[in-house]
Design a protein around this motif. Structure first.
Motif, PDB file in Angstrom:
ATOM      1  N   ILE A  63      21.561  -0.617  41.823  1.00  0.00           N
ATOM      2  CA  ILE A  63      20.113  -0.755  42.012  1.00  0.00           C
ATOM      3  C   ILE A  63      19.754  -0.773  43.489  1.00  0.00           C
ATOM      4  CG2 ILE A  63      18.182  -2.362  41.697  1.00  0.00           C
ATOM      5  CD1 ILE A  63      19.398  -3.119  39.015  1.00  0.00           C
ATOM      6  N   ALA A  93      16.238  -8.023  41.329  1.00  0.00           N
ATOM      7  CA  ALA A  93      17.111  -7.594  40.233  1.00  0.00           C
ATOM      8  C   ALA A  93      18.361  -8.466  40.147  1.00  0.00           C
ATOM      9  CB  ALA A  93      17.504  -6.131  40.424  1.00  0.00           C
ATOM     10  N   LEU A  96      17.461 -11.681  38.506  1.00  0.00           N
ATOM     11  CA  LEU A  96      17.183 -11.428  37.097  1.00  0.00           C
ATOM     12  C   LEU A  96      18.461 -11.096  36.333  1.00  0.00           C
ATOM     13  CD1 LEU A  96      15.034 -11.131  34.910  1.00  0.00           C
ATOM     14  CD2 LEU A  96      14.770  -8.741  35.577  1.00  0.00           C
ATOM     15  N   LEU A  97      19.332 -10.277  36.944  1.00  0.00           N
ATOM     16  CA  LEU A  97      20.560  -9.890  36.264  1.00  0.00           C
ATOM     17  C   LEU A  97      21.476 -11.089  36.033  1.00  0.00           C
ATOM     18  CD1 LEU A  97      21.480  -6.487  37.966  1.00  0.00           C
ATOM     19  CD2 LEU A  97      20.934  -6.846  35.568  1.00  0.00           C
ATOM     20  N   LEU A 125      23.947  -4.270  40.033  1.00  0.00           N
ATOM     21  CA  LEU A 125      23.133  -4.689  41.177  1.00  0.00           C
ATOM     22  C   LEU A 125      23.396  -3.791  42.389  1.00  0.00           C
ATOM     23  CD1 LEU A 125      21.247  -6.656  42.600  1.00  0.00           C
ATOM     24  CD2 LEU A 125      23.213  -8.140  43.012  1.00  0.00           C
ATOM     25  N   ARG A 151      14.302  -5.091  45.988  1.00  0.00           N
ATOM     26  CA  ARG A 151      14.700  -4.794  44.606  1.00  0.00           C
ATOM     27  C   ARG A 151      16.000  -5.512  44.245  1.00  0.00           C
ATOM     28  NH1 ARG A 151      13.255   0.679  45.679  1.00  0.00           N
ATOM     29  NH2 ARG A 151      15.468   1.121  45.985  1.00  0.00           N
TER      30      ARG A 151
END
Length: 437
Positions: A237, A185, A188-189, A234, A181
């Protein structure tokens, strides 16, 4: 195989369950009716999409040549039309599932079909809608596999197995699922952060009422806030306790104290430069070290100078604080220059200032404010009488501007027109004792 791995055992178990489910569906009239409902839902969705898709496209799409935010939003919405068919099938199947469960109390087949239609929507989204290379890669290798696992009913078991696998780094402990993840993520972030940073930078730089230094400072502040928030999000997450970051912060402090003094000094110097605004983007500067050029970028570490011959020089920010800097302001500011010239000793020097002043003042780039051209007598040289003309121009006399050259051409032409000689070096040689035989 004796003692096969657990993952092989689970895979064989799932394969057996899938075979049993398939046999039960093949022998069940209720399952046949649900397959028929799936086929009807797909065909009906196909007819609706083909009939109303073009009308919807004309309704949503902007007119040819239309510009602006509304036209851009309508073009963006138009990109989602490929989702019309699978989403219609998904919606009709959901209605069919509700009816089937109310009538026969079972809807496993139609629920599976609904998940398959969702998989088709994910595939269409990744293939036809996403255009950014990174997002297409993310859709192909993350979104579609996750949708496939969900359609097969394996998403929950796979996630449970990944959550059970843990990774430990000192006092930081997280699962394999959290690591995956985090990788997804994080990429993507930070992609989203880069995009947001570009948008905010473009918006801030478009605010012409702000000083250039203020705009640069706002851009840097926005960059720090965006990427700082992305980093903290992040960590959240990935399930990492933020208190453990204190260890990293302590190590970073030691690193700054031991080996990163120059980086820290340049960073702080960059902030000082942006806050004070004495040197900013567009200024033409000259440093004690001989570097000179127009500032085209101000980063957290250095200022980038562009010379008139096209070279870029990265000068650490600290040099702008600790050394002497000559700032000619931007290239549109008024600057004074001086051009020397000489006339022969046979010239009536009282006429020279008026002749040269009038000729130089007629040049289109010569300014009358803060002062017009001024001719001064500098001295009596060995070969002629030395003068100099001082003048103001808007810009730097270098690169594309050749102010001094045009002034010298003008001086030469006007002196020749007036019959005034420009001397060249010569010597008088005296021979004593007569000429040799």
């Amino acid at each position: 195989m004796d003692n096969p791995p657990d993952i092989v055992v689970k895979a064989l178990d799932y394969a057996g369950q899938a075979r049993a489910i398939g046999l039960s569906w093949a022998t069940s009239p209720a399952a046949w009716s649900q397959f028929a409902l799936l086929a009807v839902a797909w065909l009906l969705s196909l007819v609706i999409a083909r009939r109303f898709g073009p009308r919807l496209s004309r309704l949503i799409g902007p007119k040819d040549g239309a510009r602006g935010s509304i036209a851009a939003a309508r073009r963006f919405a138009l990109r989602f039309l490929p989702l019309l068919l699978p989403l219609l099938a998904y919606g009709l199947t959901a209605v069919g599932e509700a009816i089937t469960r109310s009538l026969v109390g079972s809807g496993a087949v139609i629920a599976f079909g609904k998940r398959v239609f969702l998989l088709l929507a994910a595939r269409s989204f990744a293939r036809d809608i996403l255009r950014d290379p990174f997002l297409r890669l993310l859709g192909r290798y993350v979104l579609i596999p996750v949708a496939a696992l969900y359609a097969l009913g394996l998403l929950a078991p796979v996630m449970a197995w990944l959550e059970a696998q843990t990774v430990e780094l000192g006092n930081i402990r997280f699962s394999l699922a959290a690591l995956i993840r985090g990788l997804i993520a994080g990429r993507l972030l930070f992609w989203l952060g880069s995009w947001s940073n570009r948008q905010s930078a473009d918006y801030i730089k478009a605010q012409e009422e702000l000083r250039p230094a203020t705009r640069e400072l706002a851009v840097k502040a926005a960059e720090v806030v965006i990427f700082g928030a992305a980093f903290l999000l992040l960590l959240n997450i990935m399930g990492i306790d933020l208190t453990t970051v204190a260890v990293l912060g302590g190590a970073l402090g030691v690193g700054i104290g031991l080996g990163l003094q120059q980086i820290a000094a340049n960073f702080i110097s960059g902030i000082i430069l942006l806050v004070e605004g004495q040197t900013t983007v567009g200024d033409y500067v000259e440093l004690d070290g001989g570097e000179k050029g127009t500032i085209v970028r101000m980063t957290a570490r250095a200022c980038v100078l562009e010379t008139f011959d096209g070279k870029w020089i990265a000068v650490p920010n600290e040099h702008f604080i600790t050394t002497r800097v000559v700032n000619y302001s931007d290239q549109g500011s008024a600057n004074r220059y001086e051009v020397p010239f000489s006339v022969s000793y046979d010239t009536d020097i009282n006429k020279v200032p008026g002749i040269i002043t009038a000729a130089v003042e007629a040049l289109p780039f010569i300014l009358k404010a803060p002062d017009g051209p001024d001719v001064e007598l500098k001295g009596f040289g060995e070969s002629g009488i030395d003068f100099a003309v001082e003048y103001w121009v808007s810009g730097i006399d270098d690169g594309r501007n050749k102010y001094a050259s045009e002034v010298l051409f003008t001086i030469w032409n006007v002196l020749k027109a007036e019959g005034i000689d420009i001397p060249y070096p010569h010597r008088v040689v005296e021979l004593r004792g007569g000429l040799p035989a």
